[in-house]
Design a protein around this motif. Sequence first.
Motif, mmCIF file in Angstrom:
data_model
loop_
_atom_site.group_PDB
_atom_site.id
_atom_site.type_symbol
_atom_site.label_atom_id
_atom_site.label_comp_id
_atom_site.label_asym_id
_atom_site.label_seq_id
_atom_site.Cartn_x
_atom_site.Cartn_y
_atom_site.Cartn_z
ATOM 1 N N VAL A 25 -2.386 -17.118 15.658
ATOM 2 C CA VAL A 25 -2.202 -15.608 16.173
ATOM 3 C C VAL A 25 -2.601 -14.920 15.386
ATOM 4 O O VAL A 25 -3.256 -14.619 14.411
ATOM 5 C CB VAL A 25 -0.333 -15.868 15.424
ATOM 6 C CG1 VAL A 25 0.077 -17.356 16.231
ATOM 7 C CG2 VAL A 25 -1.050 -16.496 13.833
ATOM 8 N N PRO A 26 -2.520 -13.309 15.841
ATOM 9 C CA PRO A 26 -3.452 -12.384 15.535
ATOM 10 C C PRO A 26 -2.859 -11.483 14.284
ATOM 11 O O PRO A 26 -1.380 -12.368 14.026
ATOM 12 C CB PRO A 26 -3.450 -11.443 16.884
ATOM 13 C CG PRO A 26 -2.104 -11.661 17.499
ATOM 14 C CD PRO A 26 -1.797 -13.233 17.341
ATOM 15 N N THR A 27 -2.796 -11.203 13.387
ATOM 16 C CA THR A 27 -3.149 -10.544 12.617
ATOM 17 C C THR A 27 -2.804 -8.412 12.937
ATOM 18 O O THR A 27 -3.678 -8.089 11.620
ATOM 19 C CB THR A 27 -4.021 -10.776 11.190
ATOM 20 O OG1 THR A 27 -5.302 -9.879 11.551
ATOM 21 C CG2 THR A 27 -3.539 -11.839 10.502
ATOM 22 N N PRO A 28 -2.509 -8.028 13.789
ATOM 23 C CA PRO A 28 -2.012 -7.072 13.527
ATOM 24 C C PRO A 28 -1.933 -6.088 12.622
ATOM 25 O O PRO A 28 -2.237 -4.961 12.012
ATOM 26 C CB PRO A 28 -1.299 -6.578 14.762
ATOM 27 C CG PRO A 28 0.092 -7.243 14.877
ATOM 28 C CD PRO A 28 -1.223 -8.873 14.639
ATOM 29 N N TYR A 29 -0.238 -6.358 11.628
ATOM 30 C CA TYR A 29 -0.120 -5.336 10.002
ATOM 31 C C TYR A 29 -0.958 -6.611 8.726
ATOM 32 O O TYR A 29 -0.705 -6.403 8.000
ATOM 33 C CB TYR A 29 1.404 -6.242 10.128
ATOM 34 C CG TYR A 29 1.888 -4.939 11.070
ATOM 35 C CD1 TYR A 29 1.278 -4.236 11.590
ATOM 36 C CD2 TYR A 29 2.916 -4.893 11.217
ATOM 37 C CE1 TYR A 29 1.849 -2.756 12.440
ATOM 38 C CE2 TYR A 29 3.803 -4.649 12.247
ATOM 39 C CZ TYR A 29 3.423 -3.851 13.222
ATOM 40 O OH TYR A 29 4.009 -3.059 14.220
ATOM 41 N N GLY B 56 1.087 -1.093 0.593
ATOM 42 C CA GLY B 56 0.035 -0.143 0.412
ATOM 43 C C GLY B 56 1.135 1.360 0.238
ATOM 44 O O GLY B 56 0.201 2.188 0.787
ATOM 45 N N HIS B 57 2.224 0.742 -0.401
ATOM 46 C CA HIS B 57 2.984 2.329 0.458
ATOM 47 C C HIS B 57 3.326 2.590 -1.450
ATOM 48 O O HIS B 57 4.319 1.784 -2.334
ATOM 49 C CB HIS B 57 4.236 2.353 0.744
ATOM 50 C CG HIS B 57 5.900 3.220 0.784
ATOM 51 N ND1 HIS B 57 5.414 4.654 0.994
ATOM 52 C CD2 HIS B 57 6.408 3.000 0.688
ATOM 53 C CE1 HIS B 57 5.933 5.116 0.495
ATOM 54 N NE2 HIS B 57 7.212 4.298 0.911
ATOM 55 N N SER B 58 3.556 3.332 -2.905
ATOM 56 C CA SER B 58 3.886 3.985 -3.236
ATOM 57 C C SER B 58 4.757 5.775 -3.166
ATOM 58 O O SER B 58 3.648 6.410 -1.745
ATOM 59 C CB SER B 58 2.626 4.214 -3.889
ATOM 60 O OG SER B 58 1.323 5.486 -3.689
#
Length: 710
Positions: free
Chosen positions: A459-463, A257-259
């Motif tokens: 396991v969680p998915t914070p990112y 998502g970075h551009s």
Amino acid sequence: MTVFAYHSSNHDEAVYLQQAAMLLEGQLALYPGDLADAFHPWFFIEDGGRLYPKYSPVPAAMYAVAMAVVGEPRITLAVVAAASAFLVYRLGSMAADRRVGLVAAVVFAAAPLSLVTTAVFLPYAPTAALNLLFVVSYLYGVRDGSLRWAGVAGIAIGLAFFARPYTAVSVAAPFVLHALVTTLRAIDRETLAAIGSRSEPLPNVVRRNLLTGTFGILFVGITLAYNARMTGSPLVFPYAAFAPLDGPGFGRRRILGHSIEYTPELAVRANGYVIEYFLTRWMTAGGIGSAAALGGLAIAARRWFDPDPDAGFRRTASGLLAGVLVTVPLANLAFWGNYNVLATMSDPTDGLISQFGPIYYFDALVPLSVFAALGAVVGWRRLSGRLAKLAASRESDRAARAARVLAVGLLVLGVVLAGTVTASLASAPLERNAAYADKYEAAYEPIEAAEFENDLVFVPTPYGEWQNHPFQYLRNDPGFDGPVVYALDRDPVADFAVIEAYPDREYRRFAYQGEWTGDPDRHVIPKLESLDVRRGTSLAAATTVGVPDRVSRARVRLSSETAGTEYVGYGVTDPEGSLTVDWRLTPDGIELPGAGPDASAPGTVPIGEDAETVVLTITLVQPDGGTLTYRQEATVRPGEDGAAGGGADGGGTASDGDATGDGTVEVIWPPERSVCPLVRECGSEGTYIPDDPDAHLDGVAFETSVTVDE
């Protein structure tokens, strides 16, 4: 504690370690089948039921060697660091003399950039070691006319190209130019005629350069073959398959998502800051070491015009090293990664550069170290020589002794000053990384305390839905069949699919209270709780919550995804001490007694044919309007024929979803629980931690139970 005991905040480390484990199993990719989304590691590309990394396998193979021999990949880090320092010593010896080589090795090894980069499982130090081996071997070949060293040079630069093509080309460019020039000079008309008549062999320089080039091109071919194997095209590198706009070049650059629009102006500005921070913060002795390197470069430049034929090889060696100081920055201008390591372009204590330094300039540390050593050694020789001449002019033994003492004192002072500055510079990034180590140590505490034998841990998915991002310490075996298997905790359908694929495992959920951020000072409170799948024609559940002081009333509400915005519920007046809510799970829906049209009738919310989340909230209200909401989210689905036997341990294939209902209902127990002041939903910030009384307000308690109705 060890600074990188749980790896660093650069989650690329997990990619290389996962890849190393795969290579030991003879795998270039992972094959989780239909469960690819549940086991998708950070920076792996999903291709059907196959997952493969965006990075080349060469650095991972180097880590795999140590894993295979001694079971500890950190041995590779130590070997790479030691080998690089030795090669810098040899390089300095060839460019000047052994004393310069020895000082160069110390300068290289002591640089903050070297200390940090050689301590983490990233590709920069291993690739630089291969580039160094190429440079030293090539120069051995030039000096001694050795075909053997020419072959080693070709293999080294070929492996470096396979590891990091752009970096290898930027380092090799001056040497390739030198090889072309010397080859063309060696081939005159008479030589060509002799070669054509086969009366004479090729000149040594031509044979050496052909041998180096042949081995180098061979590994280029291997690289292209690897590309074809992984991406389907020899010209498409895996990193380009992952993010086509992430490579070198200007214009629109993008990854996930970075551009940004990467322009030449932005490139010059960003790289200017990176180089400034490199020379002042990440070089040995900071600006002092960089000044010594500039002096050494000036000394070498003067020698390039020295007519002494005995100095010819050293002129060549130092000239090629100076060329690297040109080609590496030029190459980095066209790579937007140097912009990304800067959180801002005015704060060297923020962003990736504050922890790992100018990683893309790591190869430039080699010539800088050699020239800094040259400047320091020559400067010392000249200073000590002048002091000796001054003492001799006075024709006094006392003056001679004083001169020697002064010289030694200045040397000690210089070493102490350089060491003090270097230690100060190195301590800052190490302290920043140590802060992350403390954060990870706290987060993994329940994992470290557990004994896994045949477990499946969600396991969680914070990112986002990535494994090993940020929890890179929690990696799966390549066959997804180790003592513990880690799966992403996602939506209900996906979680049930994983459970079906591992029917004989002990299930657990790793969760935490708090928000996971990149701030090392913001810790979370972790928990690891056991899970079970309860199944029956009807399940009776009870939820008991603590009621703190000054609560005047409570609201109970039950909803489901199928019901949408509709819900059932009721109110309670003046609850005291604790409040228990009974509810029931059936294949047709979830019942809440007392929530129907009258107090004796149950209210019902429907559930669909697939797994979904059922939410029960108990909101306590104070007279002044303040609220405290107990929220539990249960993963529920109508039972399916054969539901208990889906899949084989090893994660190959999940249920195809075509089973029909069998008149039962299933729930993953216990539900996810949170306690939310003032709001009805607060995510991981309110995760209930049952064994930590300091994690919640006084009076908070949250117990759940479920039994199968007879």
